[in-house]
Scaffold this motif. Structure first.
Motif, PDB file in Angstrom:
ATOM      1  N   UNK A 135       0.834  -1.208   0.000  1.00  0.00           N
ATOM      2  CA  UNK A 135       0.000   0.000   0.000  1.00  0.00           C
ATOM      3  C   UNK A 135       0.867   1.254   0.000  1.00  0.00           C
ATOM      4  N   UNK A 136       1.897   1.253   0.811  1.00  0.00           N
ATOM      5  CA  UNK A 136       2.812   2.400   0.859  1.00  0.00           C
ATOM      6  C   UNK A 136       3.510   2.588  -0.483  1.00  0.00           C
ATOM      7  N   UNK A 137       3.942   1.503  -1.085  1.00  0.00           N
ATOM      8  CA  UNK A 137       4.645   1.588  -2.364  1.00  0.00           C
ATOM      9  C   UNK A 137       3.730   2.098  -3.476  1.00  0.00           C
ATOM     10  N   UNK A 138       2.480   1.665  -3.478  1.00  0.00           N
ATOM     11  CA  UNK A 138       1.530   2.151  -4.482  1.00  0.00           C
ATOM     12  C   UNK A 138       1.327   3.656  -4.321  1.00  0.00           C
ATOM     13  N   UNK A 139       1.224   4.121  -3.078  1.00  0.00           N
ATOM     14  CA  UNK A 139       1.062   5.559  -2.835  1.00  0.00           C
ATOM     15  C   UNK A 139       2.298   6.330  -3.314  1.00  0.00           C
ATOM     16  N   UNK A 140       3.484   5.812  -3.030  1.00  0.00           N
ATOM     17  CA  UNK A 140       4.720   6.463  -3.478  1.00  0.00           C
ATOM     18  C   UNK A 140       4.800   6.503  -5.000  1.00  0.00           C
ATOM     19  N   UNK A 141       4.488   5.367  -5.650  1.00  0.00           N
ATOM     20  CA  UNK A 141       4.572   5.292  -7.109  1.00  0.00           C
ATOM     21  C   UNK A 141       3.555   6.217  -7.761  1.00  0.00           C
ATOM     22  N   UNK A 142       2.378   6.329  -7.171  1.00  0.00           N
ATOM     23  CA  UNK A 142       1.350   7.225  -7.721  1.00  0.00           C
ATOM     24  C   UNK A 142       1.787   8.676  -7.612  1.00  0.00           C
ATOM     25  N   UNK A 143       2.354   9.041  -6.468  1.00  0.00           N
ATOM     26  CA  UNK A 143       2.811  10.423  -6.273  1.00  0.00           C
ATOM     27  C   UNK A 143       3.966  10.776  -7.194  1.00  0.00           C
ATOM     28  N   UNK A 149      -2.725   8.454 -14.325  1.00  0.00           N
ATOM     29  CA  UNK A 149      -3.008   8.860 -15.703  1.00  0.00           C
ATOM     30  C   UNK A 149      -1.744   9.373 -16.391  1.00  0.00           C
ATOM     31  N   UNK A 150      -1.601   9.044 -17.679  1.00  0.00           N
ATOM     32  CA  UNK A 150      -0.500   9.532 -18.518  1.00  0.00           C
ATOM     33  C   UNK A 150       0.856   9.293 -17.846  1.00  0.00           C
ATOM     34  N   UNK A 151       1.120   8.037 -17.563  1.00  0.00           N
ATOM     35  CA  UNK A 151       2.339   7.659 -16.852  1.00  0.00           C
ATOM     36  C   UNK A 151       3.572   8.057 -17.654  1.00  0.00           C
ATOM     37  N   UNK A 152       4.487   8.762 -17.015  1.00  0.00           N
ATOM     38  CA  UNK A 152       5.729   9.243 -17.628  1.00  0.00           C
ATOM     39  C   UNK A 152       5.461   9.957 -18.954  1.00  0.00           C
ATOM     40  N   UNK A 156      -0.397   6.001 -21.552  1.00  0.00           N
ATOM     41  CA  UNK A 156      -0.707   4.820 -20.751  1.00  0.00           C
ATOM     42  C   UNK A 156      -1.249   5.231 -19.384  1.00  0.00           C
ATOM     43  N   UNK A 157      -2.428   4.706 -19.044  1.00  0.00           N
ATOM     44  CA  UNK A 157      -3.050   4.927 -17.741  1.00  0.00           C
ATOM     45  C   UNK A 157      -3.134   3.590 -17.001  1.00  0.00           C
ATOM     46  N   UNK A 158      -2.809   3.609 -15.707  1.00  0.00           N
ATOM     47  CA  UNK A 158      -2.776   2.332 -14.992  1.00  0.00           C
ATOM     48  C   UNK A 158      -2.944   2.549 -13.497  1.00  0.00           C
ATOM     49  N   UNK A 159      -3.830   1.745 -12.896  1.00  0.00           N
ATOM     50  CA  UNK A 159      -4.041   1.776 -11.454  1.00  0.00           C
ATOM     51  C   UNK A 159      -3.989   0.349 -10.894  1.00  0.00           C
ATOM     52  N   UNK A 160      -3.584   0.252  -9.618  1.00  0.00           N
ATOM     53  CA  UNK A 160      -3.477  -1.036  -8.938  1.00  0.00           C
ATOM     54  C   UNK A 160      -4.350  -1.024  -7.694  1.00  0.00           C
ATOM     55  N   UNK A 161      -5.109  -2.098  -7.514  1.00  0.00           N
ATOM     56  CA  UNK A 161      -5.938  -2.264  -6.324  1.00  0.00           C
ATOM     57  C   UNK A 161      -5.490  -3.516  -5.573  1.00  0.00           C
ATOM     58  N   UNK A 162      -5.521  -3.456  -4.245  1.00  0.00           N
ATOM     59  CA  UNK A 162      -5.168  -4.600  -3.409  1.00  0.00           C
ATOM     60  C   UNK A 162      -6.440  -5.237  -2.881  1.00  0.00           C
ATOM     61  N   UNK A 163      -6.543  -6.538  -3.010  1.00  0.00           N
ATOM     62  CA  UNK A 163      -7.680  -7.289  -2.478  1.00  0.00           C
ATOM     63  C   UNK A 163      -7.147  -8.338  -1.518  1.00  0.00           C
ATOM     64  N   UNK A 164      -7.550  -8.268  -0.255  1.00  0.00           N
ATOM     65  CA  UNK A 164      -7.060  -9.192   0.762  1.00  0.00           C
ATOM     66  C   UNK A 164      -7.957 -10.421   0.837  1.00  0.00           C
ATOM     67  N   UNK A 165      -7.350 -11.579   0.729  1.00  0.00           N
ATOM     68  CA  UNK A 165      -8.087 -12.824   0.860  1.00  0.00           C
ATOM     69  C   UNK A 165      -8.296 -13.187   2.320  1.00  0.00           C
TER      70      UNK A 165
END
Length: 421
Positions: A135-143, A149-152, A156-165
């Protein structure tokens, strides 16, 4: 010569941070993929590398990606199977705890290749530290502009979601994982249709393991030839091996695919405990049939282990010494599979139930003539007759134990007690 992929000089306390990952060249492969390659060219590059899935099946990753239809009219999804419920396996947990940005970069490049804008990481709920780090890494990468949106500055647009089993072993099976992601009871689906055509929400879906995905940035950055030069031709690349059991130096080892199992156990892991001898080794998590000590001169790759009657699986290497009762080992393994069965298939649900009853009776010194033949009959009824590989894994493991250590089962029945305990 093989060079470890993970950095040796990183302070373990800061290994999970974006600044550490960038200092080691992190996200440069993503920039290179977006700048120099089309999605189809990334797929072709991964095909050329002959990267095979590290989740257990060993299916060629680039080929799996190429199955996704181009004009389906539906969104394409990327799913990361980080459930890792196989006993003896902990490689994905270490990756997510120590190097989560490597997984994020692998997800981003893979999503770009298959045309996905959304990814789900299905992670077992017990991995609390890994979840927080991710979760921390996703927040850092997004910032930092590596997600969103418009990565680099690309299209290209891309988002990651975490789902806990919730700790269900069956969710390691890809279609059961998809059912769980959709909020349903986790049970395997009948295939076809395969996930690449009708996966998550009946849309095209690619499912890859954590270790598979972290190989992708290195293939893009270093080239397919670099990857193929490590290990055997049919199963190339570096591999993470989880060493546990009765061995001097348990832990996670990164070595070339195809290393000899005996070298892995006796040299890298330090061999058996003082005063003990190795009796057997389970090479790929408890789903993989056990190998007796005399069979340890085998390469740790998909094809070599298959030829030896077992499988690489998740590379969860469990060492068993000569003070261990193999009847007890077989009983505990079948008990695990029986407990984790989703109950959908009659052969798995009922067959494992009866196998556990017979094994417990033998272990308690109450075995009867014909019990071993009954166990073999149960294995025959389970193997190849279920929706997923859970029943197959249990049947193969029990068959191997009966084949290689039948004398111990016979001793339990004839002496009416355990010779070891």
């Amino acid at each position: 010569m093989f060079e470890p992929v993970l950095l040796k000089s990183v302070d373990i306390r800061s290994a999970h941070l974006l600044s550490t990952y960038e200092a080691g060249g992190g996200y440069q492969a993503l920039a290179k993929a977006l700048r120099d390659y089309t999605p189809d060219e990334v797929i072709e590059l991964v095909k050329q590398s002959n990267l095979r899935g590290r989740g257990g099946a060993g299916f060629p990753t680039g080929m799996k990606w190429s199955f996704v239809p181009k004009q389906s009219g539906k969104p394409t999804y990327l799913c990361c199977n980080a459930d890792e419920g196989e006993p003896g396996t902990f490689k994905d947990r270490i990756i997510m705890e120590r190097d989560p940005h490597q997984l994020i970069e692998g997800l981003a490049i893979s999503a770009y290749a298959i045309g996905a804008e959304t990814a789900y990481v299905y992670i077992r709920g017990e991995y609390v530290t890994a979840i927080r780090r991710l979760e921390q890494a996703i927040a850092e990468a997004s910032a930092a502009g590596y997600l969103g949106a418009h990565i680099l500055n690309s299209a290209f647009n891309f988002t990651i979601h975490i789902h806990c089993g919730a700790g269900a072993y069956i969710c390691g099976e890809e279609t059961a994982m998809l059912e769980s992601l959709e909020g349903k009871r986790a049970q395997p689906r009948l295939k076809p249709p395969f996930p690449a055509v009708a996966g998550l929400y009946a849309s095209p879906t690619v499912i890859n393991n954590v270790e598979t995905l972290i190989c992708v940035p290195h293939i893009v950055a270093r080239g397919a030839d670099w990857f193929r030069d490590i290990g055997p031709d049919k199963s190339p690349g570096p591999k993470l091996y989880c060493l546990s059991g009765q061995v001097r130096k348990p832990g996670l080892y990164e070595l070339p695919m195809g290393i000899q199992l005996r070298e892995l156990v006796e040299e890298h892991a330090g061999g058996p405990l003082p005063g003990r001898k190795i009796k057997a080794v389970i090479p790929g998590g408890v789903s993989a049939p056990v190998i007796p000590e005399r069979g340890l001169d085998v390469g740790m790759d998909f094809d070599s282990l298959a030829a030896a009657g077992t499988m690489l699986g998740s590379a969860g290497v469990i060492v068993i010494d000569d003070a261990t009762c193999m009847v007890k080992v077989a009983t505990r393994i079948v008990e695990f599979f029986h407990h984790e069965s989703c109950g959908k298939c009659t052969p798995c649900r009922e067959g494992l139930n009866w196998a556990v009853k017979v094994l417990r009776r033998i272990e308690a010194g109450e075995g009867a003539p014909g019990d071993l033949e009954q166990l073999e009959k149960l294995c025959k009824g389970i193997f190849g007759n279920t929706f997923c590989a859970l029943g197959d894994g249990a049947a193969m493991g029990l068959r191997a134990a009966l084949a290689h250590f039948r004398d111990e089962f016979v001793a339990h029945i004839e002496e009416r007690k355990c010779p070891y305990h």
